[in-house]
Write an enzyme that holds these catalytic residues in place. Structure first.
Site, PDB file in Angstrom:
ATOM      1  N   ASP A 156      35.300  26.408  50.522  1.00  0.00           N
ATOM      2  CA  ASP A 156      36.141  27.083  49.730  1.00  0.00           C
ATOM      3  C   ASP A 156      35.529  28.119  48.806  1.00  0.00           C
ATOM      4  OD1 ASP A 156      38.676  25.903  50.767  1.00  0.00           O
ATOM      5  OD2 ASP A 156      38.516  24.423  49.530  1.00  0.00           O
ATOM      6  N   ASP A 157      34.101  28.022  48.802  1.00  0.00           N
ATOM      7  CA  ASP A 157      33.414  28.996  48.149  1.00  0.00           C
ATOM      8  C   ASP A 157      32.995  30.146  48.566  1.00  0.00           C
ATOM      9  OD1 ASP A 157      31.284  28.371  45.510  1.00  0.00           O
ATOM     10  OD2 ASP A 157      30.524  29.775  46.921  1.00  0.00           O
TER      11      ASP A 157
END
Length: 206
Positions: A156-157
């Site tokens: 999710d980064d």
């Protein structure tokens, strides 16, 4: 004051170089990376919440204001600041609310934060994501930048995904591709991530 830095060395880099020549070339070119860590778990959680969906530069500004206003970052100082005090540091009302909820959970024992040290990565993620406004990414940042867990790579980064695309010349990255790279880097995916962040931040012509 001594600066706390994520600790890694030749064991991790030589393993990654042996597993992935493309990443290995970048590791040799970039050299050793120093990334600050926050050993105090509650302060690290507040830092991770502050860092949601903003750039590293913006986080550094907000964090400096928080530290200046609150002094030590503890449940007591966060609660004493209240929503108004937290928002004065540049936080949204939403994030201020998440921080206050986390502070209350630690203070009333709902979140026994110091017990996290003895738990697995996934157990910690499960516990932390039960808090309002704490998703998997926020928990993973605490795993990396406080507990210094060695095998964390956050899908999710944005920076991690951007670094992977740049490194391997990908137009886009599927979750299945991400999992292949993560498995390749394991058990030192966190160190691979430090280099992916660095690659993502580099100038295109650099």
């Amino acid at each position: 004051m001594e600066k706390n830095i994520y600790r890694y060395g030749k064991t991790e880099t030589e393993y990654l170089i042996s597993r992935d020549p493309v990443l290995g070339k970048a590791i040799r070119r970039i050299g050793h990376i120093e990334r600050a860590v926050i050993p105090e778990l509650f302060a690290a959680l507040i830092n991770s919440i502050a860092g949601q969906q903003i750039s590293g530069k913006a986080l550094a500004t907000v964090w400096a204001r928080l530290c200046e206003r609150l002094g030590e970052i503890t449940p007591e100082t966060v609660l004493a600041a209240g929503e108004e005090g937290l928002r004065a540091c540049g936080l949204s009302g939403r994030k201020a609310g998440y921080m206050l909820a986390a502070a209350r959970a630690v203070q009333d024992g709902t979140l026994p934060i110091h017990s996290l040290v003895d738990k697995s990565d996934e157990e910690i993620i499960k516990i932390l994501t039960a808090l309002p406004g704490v998703g998997r990414w926020t928990a993973e940042m605490l795993l990396i930048f406080s507990l210094e867990r060695p095998d964390v790579l956050a899908f999710d980064d944005f920076g991690i995904r951007k670094g992977l695309c740049r490194l391997y010349g990908l137009e886009e990255l599927t979750h299945a591709q991400f999992e292949q790279y993560r498995a390749r880097y394991s058990p030192y995916a966190t160190v691979a991530g430090l280099y992916l962040w660095e690659i993502a931040a580099e100038k295109k012509d650099g």
